[in-house]
Design an enzyme around this catalytic site. Sequence first.
Site, PDB file in Angstrom:
ATOM      1  N   ARG A  38      18.452   6.650  -7.471  1.00  0.00           N
ATOM      2  CA  ARG A  38      18.852   7.213  -8.766  1.00  0.00           C
ATOM      3  C   ARG A  38      20.342   7.550  -8.800  1.00  0.00           C
ATOM      4  NH1 ARG A  38      13.484  10.871 -10.101  1.00  0.00           N
ATOM      5  NH2 ARG A  38      12.541   9.333 -11.508  1.00  0.00           N
ATOM      6  N   LYS A 200      -2.978  10.289  -9.963  1.00  0.00           N
ATOM      7  CA  LYS A 200      -3.864  10.884 -10.964  1.00  0.00           C
ATOM      8  C   LYS A 200      -4.154   9.986 -12.154  1.00  0.00           C
ATOM      9  CE  LYS A 200      -2.966  15.301 -11.946  1.00  0.00           C
ATOM     10  NZ  LYS A 200      -1.960  16.309 -12.340  1.00  0.00           N
ATOM     11  N   GLY A 347       8.919   6.750 -10.224  1.00  0.00           N
ATOM     12  CA  GLY A 347       9.798   7.203  -9.155  1.00  0.00           C
ATOM     13  C   GLY A 347       9.263   6.812  -7.795  1.00  0.00           C
ATOM     14  N   GLY A 371       7.648   8.893 -15.764  1.00  0.00           N
ATOM     15  CA  GLY A 371       7.065   9.454 -16.988  1.00  0.00           C
ATOM     16  C   GLY A 371       7.699   8.859 -18.232  1.00  0.00           C
TER      17      GLY A 371
HETATM   18  P1  ADP Z   1       4.948   6.980  -9.647  1.00  0.00           P
HETATM   19  O1  ADP Z   1       5.933   8.067  -9.274  1.00  0.00           O
HETATM   20  O2  ADP Z   1       5.386   5.637  -9.174  1.00  0.00           O
HETATM   21  O3  ADP Z   1       4.595   7.025 -11.106  1.00  0.00           O
HETATM   22  P2  ADP Z   1       2.687   8.611  -8.919  1.00  0.00           P
HETATM   23  O4  ADP Z   1       3.576   9.804  -8.921  1.00  0.00           O
HETATM   24  O5  ADP Z   1       1.675   8.485  -9.975  1.00  0.00           O
HETATM   25  O6  ADP Z   1       3.575   7.271  -8.857  1.00  0.00           O
HETATM   26  O7  ADP Z   1       1.883   8.568  -7.536  1.00  0.00           O
HETATM   27  C1  ADP Z   1       2.526   8.476  -6.301  1.00  0.00           C
HETATM   28  C2  ADP Z   1       1.713   9.120  -5.204  1.00  0.00           C
HETATM   29  O8  ADP Z   1       0.368   8.675  -5.199  1.00  0.00           O
HETATM   30  C3  ADP Z   1       2.276   8.780  -3.854  1.00  0.00           C
HETATM   31  O9  ADP Z   1       2.899   9.911  -3.305  1.00  0.00           O
HETATM   32  C4  ADP Z   1       1.051   8.333  -3.036  1.00  0.00           C
HETATM   33  O10 ADP Z   1       1.001   8.905  -1.754  1.00  0.00           O
HETATM   34  C5  ADP Z   1      -0.083   8.834  -3.894  1.00  0.00           C
HETATM   35  N1  ADP Z   1      -1.320   8.069  -3.658  1.00  0.00           N
HETATM   36  C6  ADP Z   1      -1.501   6.741  -3.774  1.00  0.00           C
HETATM   37  N2  ADP Z   1      -2.738   6.392  -3.423  1.00  0.00           N
HETATM   38  C7  ADP Z   1      -3.366   7.520  -3.041  1.00  0.00           C
HETATM   39  C8  ADP Z   1      -4.687   7.820  -2.546  1.00  0.00           C
HETATM   40  N3  ADP Z   1      -5.584   6.856  -2.360  1.00  0.00           N
HETATM   41  N4  ADP Z   1      -4.980   9.104  -2.269  1.00  0.00           N
HETATM   42  C9  ADP Z   1      -4.046  10.071  -2.455  1.00  0.00           C
HETATM   43  N5  ADP Z   1      -2.805   9.861  -2.914  1.00  0.00           N
HETATM   44  C10 ADP Z   1      -2.468   8.604  -3.206  1.00  0.00           C
HETATM   45 MG    MG Z   2       5.647  10.193  -8.969  1.00  0.00          MG
END
Ligand code: ADP
Ligand code: MG
Length: 390
Positions: A38, A200, A347, A371
């Site tokens: 970033r 989530k 991110g 987001g």
């Molecule tokens: P982004 O920032 O790319 O939008 P998110 O914030 O939604 O992604 O999710 C990222 C997190 O999800 C990572 O830190 C990863 O460790 C976690 N994650 C991925 N798969 C699993 C899983 N099976 N169980 C728990 N956490 C998970």
């Molecule tokens: Mg994230």
Amino acid sequence: MKTVADLIDEGVAGRTVLLRADLNVPLDDAGNITDDGRIRASVPTIQELSGAGAQVIVTAHLGRPKLGPDPALSLAPVAARLGELLGAPVRLVHLGGEAPGLAAGDVVLLENIRFDPRETSKNADERAALADELVALTGENGAFVSDGFGVVHRKQASVYDVAQDLPAYAGQLVQAEVGVLSRLAGDPQRPYVVVLGGSKVSDKLGVITALLPRVDAVLVGGGMCFTFLKALGHGVGDSLLEADQIETCRRFLESGKIVLPTDVVVADRFAADAETAVVGADAIPDGRLGLDIGPESVARFAEALEGAATVFWNGPMGVFEMAPFASGTRGVAEAVTKAGTSVVGGGDSAAAVRALGLDESAYSHISTGGGASLEYLEGKSLPGLSVLEG
Ligand code: ADP
Ligand code: MG
């Protein structure tokens, strides 16, 4: 939307520009920056302004400070890194402290703007009071440049309110992000495949609802896939589960466009040295937690991605931060690059591409805003962008 190129055409030499950047980088326990993506993405606009003779006051946040100033969330390491990238030291200055005393071309960074609770206040008067202080820093004939794409979905003082009080322009990063995402939101080339992961489901409901009618397939991995597997009637052991979203997942499944993992890497605990096994997605043992998609799923997802003209990927397929659970994300990240247009949003997804040593240039675009990119694709109006149209 006026752009930084317009600002430079109008003449910016000797003027003070307040620039909102997104410098919210991950830090390790010792406070070292683990991914400077970033910061690097913010450099071109800062450089353009400073090169044109403007005094640049950069404002940004780090993390979510709860109770005012928190030394662990100081932007000091970010100022140091930004200085290295710019090839000139960047002073960290404090709002309400001594006037920065800037010369043409100088770049300073304001300390974490979220140390001031008015930044994120729901009360417009409180935000406006902080915005007034920020605007005052620019003196006469100041300008505002919005380049923190990762925060444009926030109605916050340094993102939204300042843009009402100063002539406001979009920086290069915001322009580039909006350019790519507007093409995805418009009429993307089909087949259009979306890959979603991360932790989530509830974070991604909006985007799934908005995208399902417009895409050919949605591949679901990461922590969110377990709520879908549960909706199919499978046991998920101790994996992440959002029980209140099972019904919603069932409805999404009715579209026939959701592709789920068929195998899962399970662990006996949430740790890099956990005991692991690959099991069928319908055979997750009690007491185990699914921390990655399995090899068969990676192959299945790669096949679904093969013919795609357009791919949007958000959210890691597993806990890629720990080596035993990184293969799913790596495999899918590689398959995503094969699409004509491949956009990574989020991110953690962007950090995963770099942490796994993948070639960033293999993607059409890596968004700095998770987001913000999701809300854009949902078709929501983003306050930090609409205020630039005004
Ligand atoms: P982004 O920032 O790319 O939008 P998110 O914030 O939604 O992604 O999710 C990222 C997190 O999800 C990572 O830190 C990863 O460790 C976690 N994650 C991925 N798969 C699993 C899983 N099976 N169980 C728990 N956490 C998970
Ligand atoms: Mg994230």
